[in-house]
Motif scaffolding. Structure first.
Motif, short mmCIF file in Angstrom:
data_model
loop_
_atom_site.label_atom_id
_atom_site.label_comp_id
_atom_site.label_asym_id
_atom_site.label_seq_id
_atom_site.Cartn_x
_atom_site.Cartn_y
_atom_site.Cartn_z
N LYS A 30 0.83 -1.21 0.00
CA LYS A 30 0.00 0.00 0.00
C LYS A 30 0.86 1.26 0.00
N LEU A 31 1.98 1.24 0.75
CA LEU A 31 2.89 2.39 0.76
C LEU A 31 3.44 2.66 -0.63
N LYS A 32 3.68 1.60 -1.39
CA LYS A 32 4.20 1.73 -2.75
C LYS A 32 3.10 2.05 -3.76
N GLY A 33 1.85 1.96 -3.33
CA GLY A 33 0.74 2.26 -4.23
C GLY A 33 0.40 1.15 -5.20
N PHE A 34 0.78 -0.08 -4.86
CA PHE A 34 0.52 -1.22 -5.73
C PHE A 34 -0.78 -1.92 -5.32
N SER A 35 -1.50 -2.41 -6.30
CA SER A 35 -2.60 -3.33 -6.03
C SER A 35 -1.99 -4.73 -5.87
N GLN A 36 -2.79 -5.67 -5.41
CA GLN A 36 -2.29 -7.05 -5.33
C GLN A 36 -1.93 -7.56 -6.72
N GLU A 37 -2.70 -7.19 -7.71
CA GLU A 37 -2.42 -7.62 -9.09
C GLU A 37 -1.09 -7.05 -9.57
N GLU A 38 -0.84 -5.77 -9.27
CA GLU A 38 0.41 -5.15 -9.71
C GLU A 38 1.62 -5.79 -9.03
N LEU A 39 1.52 -6.04 -7.73
CA LEU A 39 2.62 -6.68 -7.03
C LEU A 39 2.83 -8.09 -7.55
N GLY A 40 1.75 -8.80 -7.79
CA GLY A 40 1.85 -10.15 -8.35
C GLY A 40 2.53 -10.15 -9.70
N GLU A 41 2.14 -9.22 -10.54
CA GLU A 41 2.73 -9.12 -11.88
C GLU A 41 4.22 -8.81 -11.79
N LYS A 42 4.59 -7.86 -10.94
CA LYS A 42 6.00 -7.47 -10.81
C LYS A 42 6.86 -8.58 -10.21
N SER A 43 6.28 -9.36 -9.32
CA SER A 43 7.06 -10.39 -8.63
C SER A 43 6.97 -11.76 -9.29
N GLY A 44 6.05 -11.90 -10.26
CA GLY A 44 5.92 -13.16 -10.97
C GLY A 44 4.93 -14.13 -10.33
N PHE A 45 4.07 -13.60 -9.45
CA PHE A 45 3.10 -14.44 -8.77
C PHE A 45 1.68 -14.01 -9.15
N HIS A 46 0.74 -14.91 -8.99
CA HIS A 46 -0.66 -14.60 -9.23
C HIS A 46 -1.18 -13.74 -8.08
N PHE A 47 -2.12 -12.85 -8.37
CA PHE A 47 -2.62 -11.96 -7.33
C PHE A 47 -3.29 -12.72 -6.19
N THR A 48 -3.83 -13.90 -6.48
CA THR A 48 -4.44 -14.68 -5.40
C THR A 48 -3.38 -15.20 -4.43
N TYR A 49 -2.18 -15.46 -4.94
CA TYR A 49 -1.07 -15.86 -4.09
C TYR A 49 -0.67 -14.70 -3.17
N ILE A 50 -0.61 -13.49 -3.73
CA ILE A 50 -0.30 -12.29 -2.93
C ILE A 50 -1.36 -12.10 -1.85
N GLY A 51 -2.61 -12.28 -2.20
CA GLY A 51 -3.69 -12.16 -1.22
C GLY A 51 -3.55 -13.18 -0.11
N GLY A 52 -3.19 -14.40 -0.46
CA GLY A 52 -2.98 -15.45 0.53
C GLY A 52 -1.82 -15.12 1.46
N LEU A 53 -0.77 -14.53 0.89
CA LEU A 53 0.36 -14.09 1.72
C LEU A 53 -0.08 -13.03 2.71
N GLU A 54 -0.80 -12.06 2.21
CA GLU A 54 -1.22 -10.94 3.06
C GLU A 54 -2.16 -11.38 4.18
N ARG A 55 -2.91 -12.43 3.95
CA ARG A 55 -3.81 -12.94 4.99
C ARG A 55 -3.12 -13.96 5.91
N GLY A 56 -1.85 -14.27 5.62
CA GLY A 56 -1.12 -15.23 6.43
C GLY A 56 -1.50 -16.67 6.15
N GLU A 57 -2.10 -16.92 5.00
CA GLU A 57 -2.56 -18.26 4.64
C GLU A 57 -1.50 -19.07 3.91
N ARG A 58 -0.46 -18.41 3.46
CA ARG A 58 0.61 -19.06 2.68
C ARG A 58 1.90 -19.07 3.48
N ASN A 59 2.58 -20.20 3.47
CA ASN A 59 3.88 -20.31 4.11
C ASN A 59 4.93 -20.03 3.03
#
Length: 116
Positions: free
Chosen positions: A17-46
């Motif tokens: 959020k500080l960088k102004g990225f959506s989950q989709e944008e961060l996923g795209e930049k990092s090579g991950f799907h936005f649902t994976y980013i969402g799972g990370l943010e919710r603490g559901e992914r190890n």
């Protein structure tokens, strides 16, 4: 769910959020799907260290800073670093002539085009 994973996810969300990225944008930049980013943010992914490093690189932060923020449960560590960097840039720009500031403005706009 691990408390540390939840706090790590909160740190990632705050940085995103500080960088102004959506989950989709961060996923795209990092090579991950936005649902994976969402799972990370919710603490559901190890997340693995190598994947966390990719996310940290995309957020322009040290891996150790994200881990420290999560371990100490202190999101202010992330925002204070952002504020300190912003203040440093602002103070440097205040010392310049108008034409120099306009030149940096142009450079920043061009750099942001590449990263957005």
């Amino acid at each position: 769910m691990s408390t540390l994973l939840i706090r790590l996810g909160e740190s990632i969300r705050e940085l995103r959020k500080l960088k102004g990225f959506s989950q989709e944008e961060l996923g795209e930049k990092s090579g991950f799907h936005f649902t994976y980013i969402g799972g990370l943010e919710r603490g559901e992914r190890n997340i693995s260290l190598s994947n966390l490093e990719k996310v940290a690189d995309c957020l322009s932060v040290n891996l150790s800073d994200i881990l420290k923020s999560a371990e100490l449960n202190d999101l202010s560590l992330l925002s204070s670093e952002h504020e300190a960097a912003t203040n440093e840039i602002m103070n440097a720009l205040k010392k310049l002539e108008v034409n120099e500031v306009l030149m940096f403005q142009s450079i920043i706009r061009e750099v942001l085009k590449v990263y957005k």
